[in-house]
Enzyme design. Structure first.
Site, PDB file in Angstrom:
ATOM      1  N   HIS A  12       0.854  -1.187   0.000  1.00  0.00           N
ATOM      2  CA  HIS A  12       0.000   0.000   0.000  1.00  0.00           C
ATOM      3  C   HIS A  12       0.889   1.236   0.000  1.00  0.00           C
ATOM      4  CE1 HIS A  12       0.979  -0.583   4.211  1.00  0.00           C
ATOM      5  NE2 HIS A  12       0.461   0.594   4.535  1.00  0.00           N
ATOM      6  N   HIS A  23       1.187   3.928   2.073  1.00  0.00           N
ATOM      7  CA  HIS A  23       1.639   4.674   3.233  1.00  0.00           C
ATOM      8  C   HIS A  23       3.154   4.847   3.119  1.00  0.00           C
ATOM      9  CE1 HIS A  23      -2.064   3.862   5.978  1.00  0.00           C
ATOM     10  NE2 HIS A  23      -2.151   5.023   5.350  1.00  0.00           N
ATOM     11  N   ASP A  80       5.789   4.679   5.025  1.00  0.00           N
ATOM     12  CA  ASP A  80       6.782   3.735   5.546  1.00  0.00           C
ATOM     13  C   ASP A  80       6.888   2.476   4.710  1.00  0.00           C
ATOM     14  OD1 ASP A  80       4.133   3.374   6.604  1.00  0.00           O
ATOM     15  OD2 ASP A  80       4.894   1.928   8.052  1.00  0.00           O
ATOM     16  N   HIS A 111      -7.179  -2.904   5.865  1.00  0.00           N
ATOM     17  CA  HIS A 111      -6.435  -1.771   6.401  1.00  0.00           C
ATOM     18  C   HIS A 111      -7.232  -0.493   6.135  1.00  0.00           C
ATOM     19  CE1 HIS A 111      -3.035   0.111   8.156  1.00  0.00           C
ATOM     20  NE2 HIS A 111      -2.535   0.645   7.037  1.00  0.00           N
ATOM     21  N   HIS A 159       7.514  -5.098  11.515  1.00  0.00           N
ATOM     22  CA  HIS A 159       6.684  -3.885  11.529  1.00  0.00           C
ATOM     23  C   HIS A 159       6.292  -3.512  12.965  1.00  0.00           C
ATOM     24  CE1 HIS A 159       3.243  -1.198  10.607  1.00  0.00           C
ATOM     25  NE2 HIS A 159       3.881  -0.980   9.464  1.00  0.00           N
TER      26      HIS A 159
END
Length: 306
Positions: free
Chosen positions: A63, A65, A67, A141, A266
């Protein structure tokens, strides 16, 4: 050095720490090098790990995001700088096309690499090579997110005693493997007559999700599962509210899916020590590791038929 292993480049979550880089994971699988979720700093971590841009054959982004994707511009530009000759396919959620384009052309550079965008629109296989299938499935998510599964094709493992029983040796064995059937002394011998089916190795990569049905499908029976475990069970509600998992939930996923080895990753920046993650997960499964930056984790080998 194993020819099938995970090389961990970063294990932090929202922000990096003094000891953990943003996400990035490199799967060495024979001649393939699959880079998962290249967060900020991935290029430098690859240098520390002894990896070159030329070893990257595919990039998988769960995805958009930061990070999980802010390292993509540096990787793409390094592919051009090093004049990597092969095409590198990039898989990512199709709904994030605008973000991909921004990252793909983030700054001025001599764009010489062959980058093949492969936006994901639905669950299912992404590519099938001679040796394996790479698939994706939507996770749960706060933004559009996909997990990945790589599965080696099943094959027949030849058994020496059976080959001897059928009078097979030398070049005809290779012919049998290529064609699946040969004629020997007026008899037809099939591949399954002299071997046993051996399921291939499998790997799954699951990041930034609550426990969900697709996470279980991706993980089913894999030899190595890399799974997010942002929180400990004491923050169960916070994990749920932020669409993440605890170490215990990751272990329960691994147990129910009959995973052989679980690699937790993570981690929230609030945790300086991940021993508690391993202790929590080991109440559920035995073979578990909380990975650190630059760790190497072997994909467990399947037991061979004697």
């Amino acid at each position: 050095m194993s020819n099938r292993e995970l090389i961990v480049l970063g294990t932090a979550s929202q922000v990096p720490t003094r000891h953990r880089n943003h996400n990035a994971y490199f799967l060495r699988w024979e001649d393939e090098g699959i880079l998962f979720d290249p967060g900020e700093g991935t290029q430098r971590q690859m240098l520390h790990a002894g990896l070159s841009a030329s070893q990257v054959t595919r990039i998988c982004i769960t995805h958009f995001h930061g990070d999980h994707a802010l390292g993509l511009p540096g990787i793409i530009q390094r592919l051009s700088l090093d004049t990597v000759p092969h095409c590198v396919e990039v898989y990512y959620p199709a709904s994030g096309q605008a973000y991909f384009e921004r990252l793909r052309h983030a700054t001025i550079f001599a764009d010489k690499a062959t980058i093949a965008p492969r936006p994901i629109t639905k669950d299912g296989p992404l590519v099938e090579t001679k040796g394996f299938t790479l698939s994706a499935a939507r996770l749960e998510h706060s933004v559009d997110t996909f997990g990945f599964r790589l599965e080696e094709h099943a094959r027949v493992q030849l058994i020496a005693s059976r080959l001897q029983e059928h009078g097979l040796s030398g070049p005809i064995v290779g012919e049998l493997q290529r064609k699946g059937v040969v004629e020997v002394g007026g008899r037809t011998v099939r591949l399954e007559d002299v071997g046993e089916k051996r399921e291939g190795q499998a790997f799954a990569f699951i990041m930034d999700t609550r426990p969900c049905a697709n996470a279980a499908r991706l993980a089913e029976g894999v030899d190595l599962l890399v799974c997010e475990s942002t929180y400990l069970e004491s923050e169960h509600q916070e994990a749920h509210d932020h669409f993440h998992m605890t170490a215990k939930q990751a272990a329960e996923l691994a147990r129910d899916a009959k995973v052989r080895r679980l690699a937790l990753a993570h981690f929230s920046q609030r945790y300086e020590d991940t021993h508690a993650f391993v202790r929590e997960a080991r109440t559920v499964v035995e073979d578990v590791v909380a990975v650190r930056d630059l760790d190497h984790v072997e994909v467990p080998k399947r037991v061979r038929v004697s």
